[in-house]
Write a protein that holds these residues in place. Sequence first.
Motif, PDB file in Angstrom:
ATOM      1  N   MET A   1       1.112  20.992  23.921  1.00 39.82           N
ATOM      2  CA  MET A   1       1.433  20.573  25.266  1.00 39.82           C
ATOM      3  C   MET A   1       0.260  20.948  26.164  1.00 39.82           C
ATOM      4  O   MET A   1      -0.547  21.779  25.825  1.00 39.82           O
ATOM      5  CB  MET A   1       2.735  21.206  25.734  1.00 39.82           C
ATOM      6  N   THR A   2       0.220  20.342  27.343  1.00 40.50           N
ATOM      7  CA  THR A   2      -0.865  20.575  28.278  1.00 40.50           C
ATOM      8  C   THR A   2      -0.707  21.918  28.971  1.00 40.50           C
ATOM      9  O   THR A   2       0.265  22.624  28.767  1.00 40.50           O
ATOM     10  CB  THR A   2      -0.915  19.440  29.324  1.00 40.50           C
ATOM     11  N   LYS A   3      -1.668  22.249  29.828  1.00 43.28           N
ATOM     12  CA  LYS A   3      -1.619  23.539  30.499  1.00 43.28           C
ATOM     13  C   LYS A   3      -0.363  23.700  31.359  1.00 43.28           C
ATOM     14  O   LYS A   3       0.239  22.716  31.784  1.00 43.28           O
ATOM     15  CB  LYS A   3      -2.880  23.782  31.314  1.00 43.28           C
ATOM     16  N   THR A   4      -0.003  24.923  31.609  1.00 41.24           N
ATOM     17  CA  THR A   4       1.233  25.260  32.313  1.00 41.24           C
ATOM     18  C   THR A   4       1.344  24.557  33.656  1.00 41.24           C
ATOM     19  O   THR A   4       2.412  24.086  34.022  1.00 41.24           O
ATOM     20  CB  THR A   4       1.333  26.781  32.501  1.00 41.24           C
ATOM     21  N   ALA A   5       0.251  24.453  34.412  1.00 43.44           N
ATOM     22  CA  ALA A   5       0.298  23.845  35.743  1.00 43.44           C
ATOM     23  C   ALA A   5       0.705  22.373  35.681  1.00 43.44           C
ATOM     24  O   ALA A   5       1.230  21.828  36.649  1.00 43.44           O
ATOM     25  CB  ALA A   5      -1.048  23.982  36.429  1.00 43.44           C
ATOM     26  N   ASP A   6       0.450  21.700  34.547  1.00 38.88           N
ATOM     27  CA  ASP A   6       0.757  20.279  34.411  1.00 38.88           C
ATOM     28  C   ASP A   6       2.191  20.030  33.962  1.00 38.88           C
ATOM     29  O   ASP A   6       2.642  18.894  33.929  1.00 38.88           O
ATOM     30  CB  ASP A   6      -0.191  19.625  33.405  1.00 38.88           C
ATOM     31  N   LYS A   7       2.919  21.067  33.605  1.00 41.75           N
ATOM     32  CA  LYS A   7       4.272  20.902  33.109  1.00 41.75           C
ATOM     33  C   LYS A   7       5.244  20.637  34.256  1.00 41.75           C
ATOM     34  O   LYS A   7       5.133  21.210  35.323  1.00 41.75           O
ATOM     35  CB  LYS A   7       4.713  22.142  32.328  1.00 41.75           C
ATOM     36  N   ILE A   8       6.189  19.764  33.996  1.00 46.51           N
ATOM     37  CA  ILE A   8       7.213  19.408  34.979  1.00 46.51           C
ATOM     38  C   ILE A   8       8.543  19.916  34.436  1.00 46.51           C
ATOM     39  O   ILE A   8       8.945  19.550  33.337  1.00 46.51           O
ATOM     40  CB  ILE A   8       7.259  17.878  35.174  1.00 46.51           C
ATOM     41  N   ARG A   9       9.216  20.763  35.196  1.00 47.54           N
ATOM     42  CA  ARG A   9      10.498  21.339  34.753  1.00 47.54           C
ATOM     43  C   ARG A   9      11.622  20.794  35.618  1.00 47.54           C
ATOM     44  O   ARG A   9      11.492  20.718  36.841  1.00 47.54           O
ATOM     45  CB  ARG A   9      10.457  22.863  34.855  1.00 47.54           C
ATOM     46  N   PHE A  10      12.750  20.460  34.969  1.00 51.37           N
ATOM     47  CA  PHE A  10      13.908  19.950  35.709  1.00 51.37           C
ATOM     48  C   PHE A  10      15.151  19.993  34.833  1.00 51.37           C
ATOM     49  O   PHE A  10      15.076  20.225  33.625  1.00 51.37           O
ATOM     50  CB  PHE A  10      13.662  18.523  36.212  1.00 51.37           C
ATOM     51  N   LYS A  11      16.287  19.769  35.461  1.00 48.76           N
ATOM     52  CA  LYS A  11      17.564  19.657  34.765  1.00 48.76           C
ATOM     53  C   LYS A  11      18.090  18.251  34.989  1.00 48.76           C
ATOM     54  O   LYS A  11      17.845  17.655  36.040  1.00 48.76           O
ATOM     55  CB  LYS A  11      18.583  20.673  35.288  1.00 48.76           C
ATOM     56  N   ALA A  12      18.804  17.735  33.987  1.00 51.84           N
ATOM     57  CA  ALA A  12      19.409  16.401  34.099  1.00 51.84           C
ATOM     58  C   ALA A  12      20.660  16.374  33.236  1.00 51.84           C
ATOM     59  O   ALA A  12      20.807  17.169  32.304  1.00 51.84           O
ATOM     60  CB  ALA A  12      18.423  15.327  33.646  1.00 51.84           C
ATOM     61  N   ASN A  13      21.566  15.457  33.553  1.00 50.56           N
ATOM     62  CA  ASN A  13      22.811  15.311  32.798  1.00 50.56           C
ATOM     63  C   ASN A  13      22.662  14.256  31.707  1.00 50.56           C
ATOM     64  O   ASN A  13      22.098  13.190  31.961  1.00 50.56           O
ATOM     65  CB  ASN A  13      23.968  14.927  33.721  1.00 50.56           C
ATOM     66  N   LEU A  14      23.191  14.567  30.526  1.00 53.01           N
ATOM     67  CA  LEU A  14      23.192  13.610  29.422  1.00 53.01           C
ATOM     68  C   LEU A  14      24.365  12.649  29.568  1.00 53.01           C
ATOM     69  O   LEU A  14      25.496  13.081  29.801  1.00 53.01           O
ATOM     70  CB  LEU A  14      23.331  14.331  28.081  1.00 53.01           C
ATOM     71  N   SER A  15      24.099  11.374  29.423  1.00 50.10           N
ATOM     72  CA  SER A  15      25.134  10.351  29.478  1.00 50.10           C
ATOM     73  C   SER A  15      25.074   9.510  28.214  1.00 50.10           C
ATOM     74  O   SER A  15      24.026   9.412  27.575  1.00 50.10           O
ATOM     75  CB  SER A  15      24.931   9.432  30.684  1.00 50.10           C
ATOM     76  N   ARG A  16      26.174   8.888  27.874  1.00 50.12           N
ATOM     77  CA  ARG A  16      26.224   7.933  26.769  1.00 50.12           C
ATOM     78  C   ARG A  16      26.222   6.543  27.413  1.00 50.12           C
ATOM     79  O   ARG A  16      26.863   6.327  28.429  1.00 50.12           O
ATOM     80  CB  ARG A  16      27.488   8.117  25.937  1.00 50.12           C
TER      81      ARG A  16
END
Length: 182
Positions: free
Chosen positions: A1-16
């Motif tokens: 993976m790329t450097k830490t500064a380039d990482k995007i963190r988030f939460k999302a809900n799984l749907s079917r």
Amino acid sequence: MTKTADKIRFKANLSRPASPKSATWTFLVLPASASTKLPTRSMTSVEGTLNGHPFQATLEPDGQASHWLKVPRALREAAGAAVGDSVTLTIAPVGQEPEPKVPADLRQALAADPAAGATWADITPRARRDWIAWITSGKQAQTRGKRLAVAIDKLASGQRRACCFDRSGIYGKGFGAPQAAA
């Protein structure tokens, strides 16, 4: 993976997806705050983790200036997630775009036309993906057939990009996330 500064963190809900009812995969829609950190509103390949489990995938545009991610059953199970769960993702654009899967009819048409095949071999994976998306986005078999013929003609004449193709779906609403099952 790329450097830490380039990482995007988030939460999302799984749907079917609502259709087909037999679907065993799930999906999630990226929050706008995560999507805007990506280099493009169109298809973009990322690597990252879902609940700590590594994956690489291509995000699809949702036609609303954001993205959605198809989560195969194997990834969902490996990440210990279920439909309806909130999952944690960390993603970053890949360093090099992966090669798209070329549909059989396009592969055959390229093999039959050396000039088109030569242009195809010389364009980027992203440009190849655009051609594939334009050809396959036709709703009817007749439309797809016409687009395939036009693509081969244009590639044979040296055209490297699919003309007038809105990669984000924002203007033509050509893309969208699946409808979630209730």
